[in-house]
Design an enzyme around this catalytic site. Structure first.
Site, short mmCIF file in Angstrom:
data_model
loop_
_atom_site.label_atom_id
_atom_site.label_comp_id
_atom_site.label_asym_id
_atom_site.label_seq_id
_atom_site.Cartn_x
_atom_site.Cartn_y
_atom_site.Cartn_z
N GLN A 1 0.84 -1.20 0.00
CA GLN A 1 0.00 0.00 0.00
C GLN A 1 0.87 1.25 0.00
O GLN A 1 1.26 1.75 1.06
CB GLN A 1 -0.94 -0.02 1.21
CG GLN A 1 -1.97 1.07 1.13
CD GLN A 1 -3.09 0.86 2.13
OE1 GLN A 1 -3.20 -0.14 2.80
NE2 GLN A 1 -3.93 1.86 2.20
N PHE A 2 1.16 1.75 -1.19
CA PHE A 2 2.03 2.92 -1.32
C PHE A 2 1.45 4.15 -0.64
O PHE A 2 2.19 5.06 -0.24
CB PHE A 2 2.36 3.22 -2.79
CG PHE A 2 1.24 3.85 -3.56
CD1 PHE A 2 1.18 5.23 -3.69
CD2 PHE A 2 0.25 3.08 -4.15
CE1 PHE A 2 0.15 5.83 -4.41
CE2 PHE A 2 -0.78 3.66 -4.87
CZ PHE A 2 -0.83 5.04 -4.99
N THR A 3 0.14 4.18 -0.44
CA THR A 3 -0.48 5.36 0.16
C THR A 3 -0.06 5.56 1.62
O THR A 3 -0.25 6.65 2.16
CB THR A 3 -2.02 5.31 0.07
OG1 THR A 3 -2.49 4.14 0.75
CG2 THR A 3 -2.48 5.29 -1.39
#
Length: 175
Positions: free
Chosen positions: A79-81
């Site tokens: 999850q790059f966020t």
């Protein structure tokens, strides 16, 4: 590197109409990879996930057993966020590792988790896909983890931002 660790009764990842991975009781881990992360940060997060005492023992004593102690599964979702910073109300992802590098790093992270624990107990979503993550949080128990280097870099950035604001306010005559 950041991770959000959730103790779950069950969790699954769906892409479109297909369930790509699922677990019963265990941990669901959302994983954020910074552009500056190295193997050192990876090893730290792997160690913390595997040894985090969020389960009860046989006498129902809370906070005494890890996922390894209980021989439970782990579902990881890239999850790059998690590496987001806000510019006003707009998310900025410049601190995230580039997708091609991040994929290799994430796959190595999964491999390290498996080597340190049991490969068949490590599940994951589909890297880079638009996923739906279904989590039945147990407790609820949600623990944020950050590698020390990530925490140190963020503290330095906040300190620099604060100094920048202080300089700007003293230059324009405001207090």
């Amino acid at each position: 590197m950041k991770a959000i660790v959730q103790r779950v009764m069950q969790a699954s990842v769906t892409v479109g109409d297909e369930v790509v991975s699922s677990i019963g009781r265990g941990l669901c881990v959302l994983v954020g990879i910074s552009r500056n992360d190295t193997v050192k940060e990876m090893e730290y997060i792997v160690r913390k996930i595997l040894h985090l005492r969020v389960f009860e023992d046989d006498q129902q004593k809370r906070w005494s057993k890890s996922v390894v102690d209980k021989q439970l599964e782990i579902l990881c979702v890239s999850q790059f966020t998690l590496m987001c910073t806000l510019k006003g109300n707009k998310p900025d992802y410049h601190e995230s590792m580039a997708a091609d590098q991040s994929k290799v790093f994430y796959e190595e992270f999964l491999s390290q988790l498996g080597k340190a624990y049991a490969p068949e107990k490590i599940k994951d979503g589909k890297f880079g896909a638009y996923m739906q993550v279904h989590i039945q949080n147990d407790g609820p128990v949600t623990i944020p983890l950050e590698s020390p280097v990530t925490t140190q870099k963020e503290s330095q950035k906040k300190e620099a931002d604060t100094k920048g604001l202080a300089s700007a306010s003293s230059c324009d005559g405001t207090t």
